[in-house]
Design an enzyme around this catalytic site. Structure first.
Site, short mmCIF file in Angstrom:
data_model
loop_
_atom_site.label_atom_id
_atom_site.label_comp_id
_atom_site.label_asym_id
_atom_site.label_seq_id
_atom_site.Cartn_x
_atom_site.Cartn_y
_atom_site.Cartn_z
N SER A 83 -73.84 -36.51 -83.07
CA SER A 83 -73.79 -36.44 -81.94
C SER A 83 -73.60 -37.09 -81.43
O SER A 83 -72.71 -38.54 -81.51
CB SER A 83 -75.51 -35.56 -81.52
OG SER A 83 -76.46 -36.92 -82.41
N GLU A 113 -64.59 -39.11 -70.01
CA GLU A 113 -64.39 -37.12 -69.87
C GLU A 113 -66.30 -36.67 -69.46
O GLU A 113 -67.26 -37.40 -69.33
CB GLU A 113 -64.29 -37.33 -71.20
CG GLU A 113 -63.42 -36.52 -71.72
CD GLU A 113 -63.28 -36.67 -72.98
OE1 GLU A 113 -63.70 -35.44 -73.52
OE2 GLU A 113 -62.37 -37.11 -73.46
N LYS A 115 -69.71 -34.74 -69.05
CA LYS A 115 -70.38 -34.20 -70.40
C LYS A 115 -70.92 -32.82 -70.40
O LYS A 115 -72.12 -33.22 -69.16
CB LYS A 115 -71.16 -35.28 -70.77
CG LYS A 115 -72.14 -35.46 -71.68
CD LYS A 115 -73.08 -36.54 -72.24
CE LYS A 115 -73.68 -35.61 -73.75
NZ LYS A 115 -74.95 -34.88 -74.36
N ASP A 117 -72.86 -29.52 -69.83
CA ASP A 117 -74.10 -29.22 -70.66
C ASP A 117 -74.18 -27.93 -70.82
O ASP A 117 -74.50 -27.24 -70.48
CB ASP A 117 -75.28 -29.45 -69.41
CG ASP A 117 -76.30 -29.15 -69.54
OD1 ASP A 117 -76.64 -29.94 -71.38
OD2 ASP A 117 -78.04 -29.71 -68.89
N TYR A 225 -62.39 -30.73 -76.29
CA TYR A 225 -62.13 -32.14 -75.96
C TYR A 225 -61.77 -32.99 -77.38
O TYR A 225 -62.11 -33.96 -77.33
CB TYR A 225 -63.52 -32.71 -75.22
CG TYR A 225 -65.11 -32.13 -75.87
CD1 TYR A 225 -65.23 -32.50 -76.69
CD2 TYR A 225 -66.35 -31.35 -75.05
CE1 TYR A 225 -66.46 -32.26 -77.30
CE2 TYR A 225 -67.15 -30.56 -75.33
CZ TYR A 225 -67.28 -31.32 -77.22
OH TYR A 225 -68.61 -31.00 -77.83
N LYS A 312 -75.65 -41.24 -69.50
CA LYS A 312 -77.08 -39.85 -69.50
C LYS A 312 -77.31 -39.88 -67.62
O LYS A 312 -77.99 -41.05 -67.94
CB LYS A 312 -77.85 -39.24 -70.39
CG LYS A 312 -77.33 -38.60 -71.55
CD LYS A 312 -77.43 -37.47 -71.87
CE LYS A 312 -78.55 -36.58 -72.75
NZ LYS A 312 -79.44 -36.04 -73.04
N CYS A 407 -101.97 -5.88 -57.36
CA CYS A 407 -100.78 -5.79 -56.36
C CYS A 407 -100.97 -6.99 -55.07
O CYS A 407 -101.85 -5.73 -54.34
CB CYS A 407 -99.89 -4.59 -55.68
SG CYS A 407 -98.90 -4.77 -54.52
N CYS A 410 -100.15 -4.01 -51.85
CA CYS A 410 -101.32 -2.67 -51.76
C CYS A 410 -102.42 -2.67 -52.20
O CYS A 410 -102.94 -1.52 -52.48
CB CYS A 410 -100.52 -1.43 -52.03
SG CYS A 410 -99.76 -1.32 -53.73
N CYS A 425 -96.13 -3.65 -60.05
CA CYS A 425 -96.93 -2.43 -58.81
C CYS A 425 -96.02 -1.50 -58.95
O CYS A 425 -95.19 -0.96 -58.74
CB CYS A 425 -97.01 -2.97 -57.59
SG CYS A 425 -97.67 -1.68 -56.80
N CYS A 431 -96.62 1.42 -51.59
CA CYS A 431 -96.42 -1.27 -51.60
C CYS A 431 -95.46 -0.76 -50.57
O CYS A 431 -93.93 -0.86 -51.21
CB CYS A 431 -96.18 -0.87 -52.94
SG CYS A 431 -96.26 -2.73 -52.96
S1 IVH Z 1 -67.42 -35.45 -77.55
C1 IVH Z 1 -67.74 -37.36 -82.12
N1 IVH Z 1 -67.10 -35.05 -75.49
O1 IVH Z 1 -72.56 -33.81 -76.38
C2 IVH Z 1 -67.99 -37.28 -80.98
N2 IVH Z 1 -68.82 -34.46 -76.91
O2 IVH Z 1 -74.22 -35.72 -77.69
C3 IVH Z 1 -67.94 -35.46 -80.54
N3 IVH Z 1 -70.89 -33.02 -75.47
O3 IVH Z 1 -72.16 -32.00 -79.15
C4 IVH Z 1 -68.42 -35.43 -78.91
N4 IVH Z 1 -68.54 -32.64 -73.48
O4 IVH Z 1 -71.52 -31.10 -77.41
C5 IVH Z 1 -67.87 -34.91 -76.54
N5 IVH Z 1 -65.89 -34.18 -73.28
C6 IVH Z 1 -67.12 -34.68 -73.89
C7 IVH Z 1 -68.10 -33.67 -74.06
C8 IVH Z 1 -69.40 -33.18 -75.80
C9 IVH Z 1 -69.80 -32.43 -73.94
C10 IVH Z 1 -71.64 -32.63 -75.76
C11 IVH Z 1 -71.01 -31.92 -77.24
C12 IVH Z 1 -71.37 -33.51 -78.72
C13 IVH Z 1 -72.74 -33.88 -77.56
C14 IVH Z 1 -72.94 -34.51 -78.25
#
Ligand code: IVH
Length: 672
Positions: A83, A113, A115, A117, A225, A312, A407, A410, A425, A431
């Site tokens: 992560s 880039e 991020k 979700d 990515y 974030k 309900c 009604c 209901c 109703c």
């Molecule tokens: S790079 C070792 N690029 O964020 C690096 N991750 O908190 C690998 N995520 O597990 C991740 N957008 O699921 C990377 N543009 C992006 C991303 C991204 C979303 C997620 C991914 C990762 C998590 C890390």
């Protein structure tokens, strides 16, 4: 903090975080915001450092968090799926920038880039073919979800262009667009199913489904990515992104090369605003050192790379008082609770209401009490949601809020069907909101799209006693003098409305079918049914087996259709609409024959196919003179079988010795 206090805090934080992590990864139903989770994780890490004697060796701070689910084959990642470290402010980013400078000097670039979700996915390609898709799992090993990932249109199953290596792994994020999320979640609520809290959970719930045919119905997308290869092919991350784009992968177009941390700040500032214009959710920005050589130099900590970090965005949150809970009755009789809040300003608008979904949300998840102060958060969705209760502000003696038993419209006793989240209901004939809701559904843009007639008019006409069934809409023309006497209607608007109603008689069968409001029969299902059964009589008399041979029709939908047509009231209503001249049969499509190769042969198509939809295969068969039949009998010539076809069907075909072929073999029969 005294040692004994620290000991207790470490134990309670550890237990709490494990619980949240389980809810997030296993149940895909988060019980805490990412921000609060990270703050608590950070506090636990800090305390464990200060009081190592109380640290649990199995603490969540020691692991790449995550869980493995059971039903899929587990695969060990060739490169662990780590992560990223999280930051929430400029200072933490400046610290990151300093750490990098200290390690590799001043000469480097960043790639910024979005991020995304969603859930991360690792894809393996061999000789240009997608051979495996694995979830992150616990970072070391994950679930093999290849079959499900194959249903994602933007992930190439086979690469056509470019000089890609024989073997490589590419990682990205699987997600659901907001529009699809809202549409599918509304359908879930209408069907009495538990709605997903956000698109990420919907996507991860979908990827972990056992039935790939069901996955195919839920549109997912994926941005790639990061590329892993055995031999290094590129000098920079940016170059590798450009390359994978040219091989056919979906790479996000908003990534940017920045020469220093100021460029990164500008990118963050821009996207903190623009993120609300995207068609998908992002929860931050990922910042990566561009040079792959420098990435290698920087290396990894136990949990994350030193060359990348996530910034974030803070989910915008507000705290306000719960004034009351009110209940809305939908056209299907499902009763949905809504929280009425003391108005509070949040992310650009004043929030007065929040959805509460169902009884469990009130009584189990939030355990709401009267006069509670609650946290509201706005995700990508339009309607804000309550994420938690501020227990410090709960008034002593405040009564717990319980979901209603009768309900609100009604007075009928509400019932919960087995396995469903919503209470209903069942007084659908008596109703008022259900009666009005059904007529409003019928005239809706997606159904009969009647010009000159809107939801409010339907409501007024019902209250004045003009209409109480769909068919009554077509008798309004007989009451035009009475309508003119009503003060709200001008002559012109009455003419427009009656013209619109008259014109709607030309709407095609599938729109009429959708307009009837049969449970689980949405616009897409109605289309499939209209194509397959061609007219209302063959649909109404179809057996369970015949219904489930139609594309995308499972047992749940089939049973609902049978229940609908077993009702005498519904049959009478359809007879009236037919007498008025509405379309209850599909227009016959003229089939232009491409060949006669399949003349005299009968086929059944079942399962999911990689290259074609079932309807496309059906067209191919018919265009070559073949015939599609609806049930398996000894007379059937071929069963065209895809992945995941029902075992009962397969068994029956095998028993009767019917040749089972795949789509390629079918194409060979007609000469490719
Ligand atoms: S790079 C070792 N690029 O964020 C690096 N991750 O908190 C690998 N995520 O597990 C991740 N957008 O699921 C990377 N543009 C992006 C991303 C991204 C979303 C997620 C991914 C990762 C998590 C890390």
């Amino acid at each position: 903090m005294s040692p004994s206090e620290a000991k207790n805090r470490i134990a309670s934080l550890g237990a709490e975080l494990k619980q949240h992590s389980y809810s997030y990864y296993v149940l895909a139903m988060p019980t805490i915001s990412d921000f609060d989770f990270d703050k608590k994780l950070e506090e636990l890490g800090r305390l464990e450092k200060e009081f190592p004697e109380f640290a649990d060796p199995d603490s969540i701070t020691q692991k790449v968090d995550g869980y493995i689910t059971k039903e899929f084959i587990t695969i060990k990642h060739k490169w662990p799926m780590l992560s990223l470290g999280n930051t929430y402010n400029e200072q933490e980013l400046l610290d990151f920038d300093q750490r990098i400078k200290k390690a590799i000097g001043d000469s480097f670039e960043y790639v910024c880039e979005l991020k995304f979700d969603g859930l991360s996915m690792s894809l393996t390609y061999e000789d240009g073919k997608l051979v495996r898709a694995v979830t992150r799992g616990d970072g070391i090993q994950g679930d093999d979800v290849t079959m499900n990932v194959r249903t994602i249109n933007t992930i190439p199953k086979r690469l056509h262009t470019g000089s890609y290596p024989d073997h490589f792994e590419i990682r990205g994020e699987v997600f659901m667009h907001l529009k699809a999320f809202e549409r599918l979640n509304t359908e879930r609520i209408e069907n009495g199913e538990l709605p997903y809290a956000n698109p990420r959970n919907f996507a991860s719930g979908t990827i972990k489904m056992q039935d790939s045919a069901e996955v195919a119905k839920r549109p997912l997308d994926c941005f790639l990515y990061f590329l892993y290869t055995d031999r290094s092919l590129f000098k920079t991350h940016w170059e590798s992104l450009e390359a994978v784009k040219s091989w056919g992968f979906h790479v996000n177009e908003h990534s940017r090369l920045c020469s220093d941390i100021n460029g990164v700040f500008a990118f963050i500032k821009e996207w903190d605003k623009r993120r609300f214009d995207l068609s998908y959710d992002i929860d931050g920005i990922v910042i990566k050192v561009n040079s792959l050589g420098q990435q290698e130099e920087l290396g990894f900590t136990a949990k994350s790379p030193r060359w990348a970090i996530a910034y974030k965005f803070k989910a915008e949150q507000a705290e306000t008082e719960l004034l009351s809970v009110s209940y809305q009755v939908g056209r299907t009789g499902a009763v949905t609770p809504v929280a009425n809040l003391r108005p509070v300003f949040l992310a650009g608008t004043t929030v007065k209401r929040a959805t509460l979904h169902n009884a469990d949300e009130i009584e189990v998840r939030l355990k709401l009490h009267e006069g509670d102060w609650v946290y509201v958060e706005k995700g990508g969705e339009i309607i804000p949601k309550i994420t938690g209760v501020n227990l410090d502000k709960r008034k002593t003696g405040a009564a717990a809020i319980s979901y209603i038993t009768h309900c609100p419209a009604c007075g009928t006793l509400l019932e919960r069907k087995e396995g469903e989240a919503a209470f209903y209901c069942l007084n659908d004939e008596g109703c008022p909101p259900q009666i009005v809701g059904k007529m409003q559904h019928f005239i809706d843009r997606k159904a009969m799209n009647i010009d000159g007639l809107g939801d409010e008019t339907i409501e007024t006409l019902y209250q004045k006693g003009f209409i109480s069934h769909i068919s009554d809409i077509y008798s309004l023309k007989d009451h035009s003098d009475d309508l003119k006497k009503m003060d709200r209607f001008g002559e012109k608007s009455i003419t427009n409305m009656l013209d619109g109603i008259e014109k709607s008689k030309e709407m095609p069968f599938d729109k009429v079918l959708f307009g009837l409001g049969i449970r689980y029969v949405g616009a897409t299902v109605a289309k499939k049914l209209a194509v397959h059964f061609k007219n209302i009589d063959s649909l109404a008399s179809a057996s369970l087996e015949e219904l489930t041979t139609a594309e995308e029709i499972g047992e749940r939908i089939a049973l609902s259709i049978m229940e609908y047509f077993a009702n005498e009231g519904h049959k009478a209503e359809i007879a009236k609409l037919m007498a008025q001249g509405l379309q209850f049969a599909s227009e016959e499509k003229e089939v232009t024959l491409a060949s006669n190769t399949l003349a005299g042969q009968t086929f059944i198509i079942s399962g999911v196919f990689e290259k074609y939809s079932r309807d496309e295969l059906k067209d191919i068969i018919e265009q070559n003179g073949g015939k599609i039949v609806s049930s398996i009998s000894a007379k059937l010539n071929y069963l065209v079988a895809g992945e995941n076809m029902g075992p009962a069907k397969l068994e029956k075909a095998q028993k009767l010795n019917i040749p089972i072929i795949n789509d390629d073999q079918l194409l060979e029969m007609i000469g490719g």
